[in-house]
Write a protein that holds these residues in place. Structure first.
Motif, PDB file in Angstrom:
ATOM      1  N   GLN A   1       0.840  -1.201   0.000  1.00 29.07           N
ATOM      2  CA  GLN A   1       0.000   0.000   0.000  1.00 29.07           C
ATOM      3  C   GLN A   1       0.872   1.247   0.000  1.00 29.07           C
ATOM      4  N   SER A   2       0.512   2.220  -0.814  1.00 23.93           N
ATOM      5  CA  SER A   2       1.292   3.463  -0.830  1.00 23.93           C
ATOM      6  C   SER A   2       0.986   4.268   0.430  1.00 23.93           C
ATOM      7  N   ARG A   3       1.933   5.079   0.808  1.00 19.85           N
ATOM      8  CA  ARG A   3       1.774   5.912   1.996  1.00 19.85           C
ATOM      9  C   ARG A   3       0.822   7.061   1.696  1.00 19.85           C
ATOM     10  N   ARG A   4       0.045   7.422   2.675  1.00 25.72           N
ATOM     11  CA  ARG A   4      -0.908   8.523   2.531  1.00 25.72           C
ATOM     12  C   ARG A   4      -0.152   9.820   2.795  1.00 25.72           C
ATOM     13  N   ALA A   5       0.077  10.588   1.743  1.00 22.65           N
ATOM     14  CA  ALA A   5       0.878  11.813   1.843  1.00 22.65           C
ATOM     15  C   ALA A   5       0.026  13.033   1.512  1.00 22.65           C
ATOM     16  N   VAL A   6       0.284  14.112   2.255  1.00 21.08           N
ATOM     17  CA  VAL A   6      -0.418  15.382   2.049  1.00 21.08           C
ATOM     18  C   VAL A   6       0.622  16.488   1.930  1.00 21.08           C
ATOM     19  N   ILE A   7       0.456  17.324   0.915  1.00 17.42           N
ATOM     20  CA  ILE A   7       1.276  18.522   0.776  1.00 17.42           C
ATOM     21  C   ILE A   7       0.362  19.725   1.017  1.00 17.42           C
ATOM     22  N   VAL A   8       0.750  20.548   1.992  1.00 17.59           N
ATOM     23  CA  VAL A   8      -0.022  21.732   2.385  1.00 17.59           C
ATOM     24  C   VAL A   8       0.773  22.961   1.960  1.00 17.59           C
ATOM     25  N   VAL A   9       0.187  23.758   1.090  1.00 16.99           N
ATOM     26  CA  VAL A   9       0.880  24.900   0.492  1.00 16.99           C
ATOM     27  C   VAL A   9       0.500  26.223   1.169  1.00 16.99           C
ATOM     28  N   ASP A  10       1.496  26.949   1.639  1.00 20.40           N
ATOM     29  CA  ASP A  10       1.409  28.381   2.013  1.00 20.40           C
ATOM     30  C   ASP A  10       0.293  28.778   2.981  1.00 20.40           C
ATOM     31  N   MET A  11       0.009  27.956   3.950  1.00 17.97           N
ATOM     32  CA  MET A  11      -0.997  28.309   4.962  1.00 17.97           C
ATOM     33  C   MET A  11      -0.301  29.091   6.077  1.00 17.97           C
ATOM     34  N   GLN A  12       0.177  30.279   5.723  1.00 19.50           N
ATOM     35  CA  GLN A  12       1.029  31.087   6.592  1.00 19.50           C
ATOM     36  C   GLN A  12       0.329  32.355   7.074  1.00 19.50           C
ATOM     37  N   ASN A  13       0.750  32.817   8.241  1.00 16.37           N
ATOM     38  CA  ASN A  13       0.173  34.043   8.813  1.00 16.37           C
ATOM     39  C   ASN A  13       0.212  35.205   7.835  1.00 16.37           C
TER      40      ASN A  13
ATOM     41  N   PHE B   1       4.721  20.499   4.703  1.00 18.48           N
ATOM     42  CA  PHE B   1       4.256  21.882   4.671  1.00 18.48           C
ATOM     43  C   PHE B   1       5.193  22.678   3.779  1.00 18.48           C
ATOM     44  N   ILE B   2       4.617  23.392   2.821  1.00 13.85           N
ATOM     45  CA  ILE B   2       5.362  24.286   1.943  1.00 13.85           C
ATOM     46  C   ILE B   2       5.170  25.699   2.473  1.00 13.85           C
ATOM     47  N   GLN B   3       6.269  26.432   2.617  1.00 13.07           N
ATOM     48  CA  GLN B   3       6.189  27.813   3.105  1.00 13.07           C
ATOM     49  C   GLN B   3       6.924  28.736   2.140  1.00 13.07           C
ATOM     50  N   HIS B   4       6.237  29.799   1.759  1.00 11.79           N
ATOM     51  CA  HIS B   4       6.816  30.792   0.852  1.00 11.79           C
ATOM     52  C   HIS B   4       7.655  31.782   1.657  1.00 11.79           C
TER      53      HIS B   4
ATOM     54  N   LEU C   1      -3.026  17.274  -2.469  1.00  7.64           N
ATOM     55  CA  LEU C   1      -2.578  18.662  -2.489  1.00  7.64           C
ATOM     56  C   LEU C   1      -3.685  19.563  -1.944  1.00  7.64           C
ATOM     57  N   CYS C   2      -3.294  20.505  -1.070  1.00  7.90           N
ATOM     58  CA  CYS C   2      -4.246  21.455  -0.502  1.00  7.90           C
ATOM     59  C   CYS C   2      -3.494  22.719  -0.101  1.00  7.90           C
ATOM     60  N   GLY C   3      -4.218  23.754   0.325  1.00  6.68           N
ATOM     61  CA  GLY C   3      -3.559  24.960   0.818  1.00  6.68           C
ATOM     62  C   GLY C   3      -4.003  26.238   0.144  1.00  6.68           C
ATOM     63  N   CYS C   4      -3.065  27.162  -0.004  1.00 12.39           N
ATOM     64  CA  CYS C   4      -3.329  28.511  -0.491  1.00 12.39           C
ATOM     65  C   CYS C   4      -2.185  28.934  -1.425  1.00 12.39           C
ATOM     66  N   ALA C   5      -2.366  29.637  -2.409  1.00 19.68           N
ATOM     67  CA  ALA C   5      -3.547  30.196  -3.006  1.00 19.68           C
ATOM     68  C   ALA C   5      -3.910  29.365  -4.241  1.00 19.68           C
ATOM     69  N   THR C   6      -5.179  29.018  -4.294  1.00 23.47           N
ATOM     70  CA  THR C   6      -5.730  28.197  -5.367  1.00 23.47           C
ATOM     71  C   THR C   6      -5.179  28.579  -6.737  1.00 23.47           C
TER      72      THR C   6
ATOM     73  N   HIS D   1      -8.608  23.972  -0.260  1.00 20.54           N
ATOM     74  CA  HIS D   1      -7.712  25.004  -0.800  1.00 20.54           C
ATOM     75  C   HIS D   1      -8.516  26.300  -0.864  1.00 20.54           C
ATOM     76  N   THR D   2      -7.788  27.402  -0.784  1.00 18.47           N
ATOM     77  CA  THR D   2      -8.463  28.695  -0.687  1.00 18.47           C
ATOM     78  C   THR D   2      -7.674  29.766  -1.422  1.00 18.47           C
ATOM     79  N   THR D   3      -8.326  30.884  -1.613  1.00 17.23           N
ATOM     80  CA  THR D   3      -7.675  32.041  -2.219  1.00 17.23           C
ATOM     81  C   THR D   3      -8.419  33.300  -1.790  1.00 17.23           C
ATOM     82  N   ALA D   4      -7.951  34.425  -2.288  1.00 21.48           N
ATOM     83  CA  ALA D   4      -8.581  35.713  -1.996  1.00 21.48           C
ATOM     84  C   ALA D   4      -9.460  36.135  -3.164  1.00 21.48           C
ATOM     85  N   ASN D   5     -10.324  37.089  -2.907  1.00 18.26           N
ATOM     86  CA  ASN D   5     -11.059  37.707  -4.006  1.00 18.26           C
ATOM     87  C   ASN D   5     -10.050  38.419  -4.895  1.00 18.26           C
ATOM     88  N   ARG D   6     -10.236  38.344  -6.193  1.00 18.85           N
ATOM     89  CA  ARG D   6      -9.358  39.006  -7.165  1.00 18.85           C
ATOM     90  C   ARG D   6     -10.189  40.014  -7.961  1.00 18.85           C
TER      91      ARG D   6
END
Length: 177
Positions: free
Chosen positions: A2-14, A43-46, A101-106, A131-136
């Protein structure tokens, strides 16, 4: 095996969330559900010189996020989490070919990472409600989120079709295996 359950979380930073993002509370709760069920969390951090400096409060992940003690952290300077980072080496070292894959900005960092990852042969499932983003100027955040879910769901990669699924369905599939 069985493959490992992996999650990448992008840019969920203050600092990223100083601009209001759509459904912060719900998105964060669903990301926490994924990270709590995952075998591997990255966790990916910009970072940038003028903002989001490493070690600063703006660079830090949102306080409401679940941070597993064995999580991995990758710092990036571009929208794409693969661009000049250690992400691919980490995925190789951890023997990960499939991830959620999940996180910000879409419409920026999640999209760039998705497209580059699919092109590199990774089997990606986008958590459509984590995943989320801001109004553009061109469209409100909720429209952008629905739009990108549709784009990713229809993304043509014949030997490597991506998936776009709600967190509840991802977790149910993980529990079934």
């Amino acid at each position: 095996m069985q493959s490992r359950r992996a999650v990448i979380v992008v840019d969920m930073q203050n600092g990223v969330f100083t601009t209001p993002r759509s459904d912060r509370e719900g998105c964060t709760a669903r990301i926490n559900a994924l990270t709590q069920a995952a075998d591997v969390v990255i966790f990916i951090q910009h970072t940038a010189e003028d903002e989001l400096r490493e070690g600063s409060d703006d660079f830090a992940l949102l306080p409401e996020l679940n941070l597993p003690t064995d999580a991995f952290y990758v710092t990036k300077t571009a929208c794409d989490a693969f661009y000049r980072t250690s992400l691919e080496a980490l995925l190789r070292e951890q023997n990960i070919r499939d991830f959620v894959l999940c996180g910000c900005a879409t419409d920026y960092c999640v999209d760039a990472t998705f497209k580059n990852g699919v092109s590199r042969g990774y089997r990606i499932t986008v958590a459509e409600d984590a995943h989320t983003t801001a109004n553009r100027a061109a469209a409100p955040a909720d429209v952008l989120i629905r739009h990108y879910n549709d784009v990713w769901r229809s993304f043509i990669a014949p030997a490597n079709p991506p998936q776009v699924l709600p967190v509840s369905q991802i977790l149910a599939a993980w529990q079934a295996n």
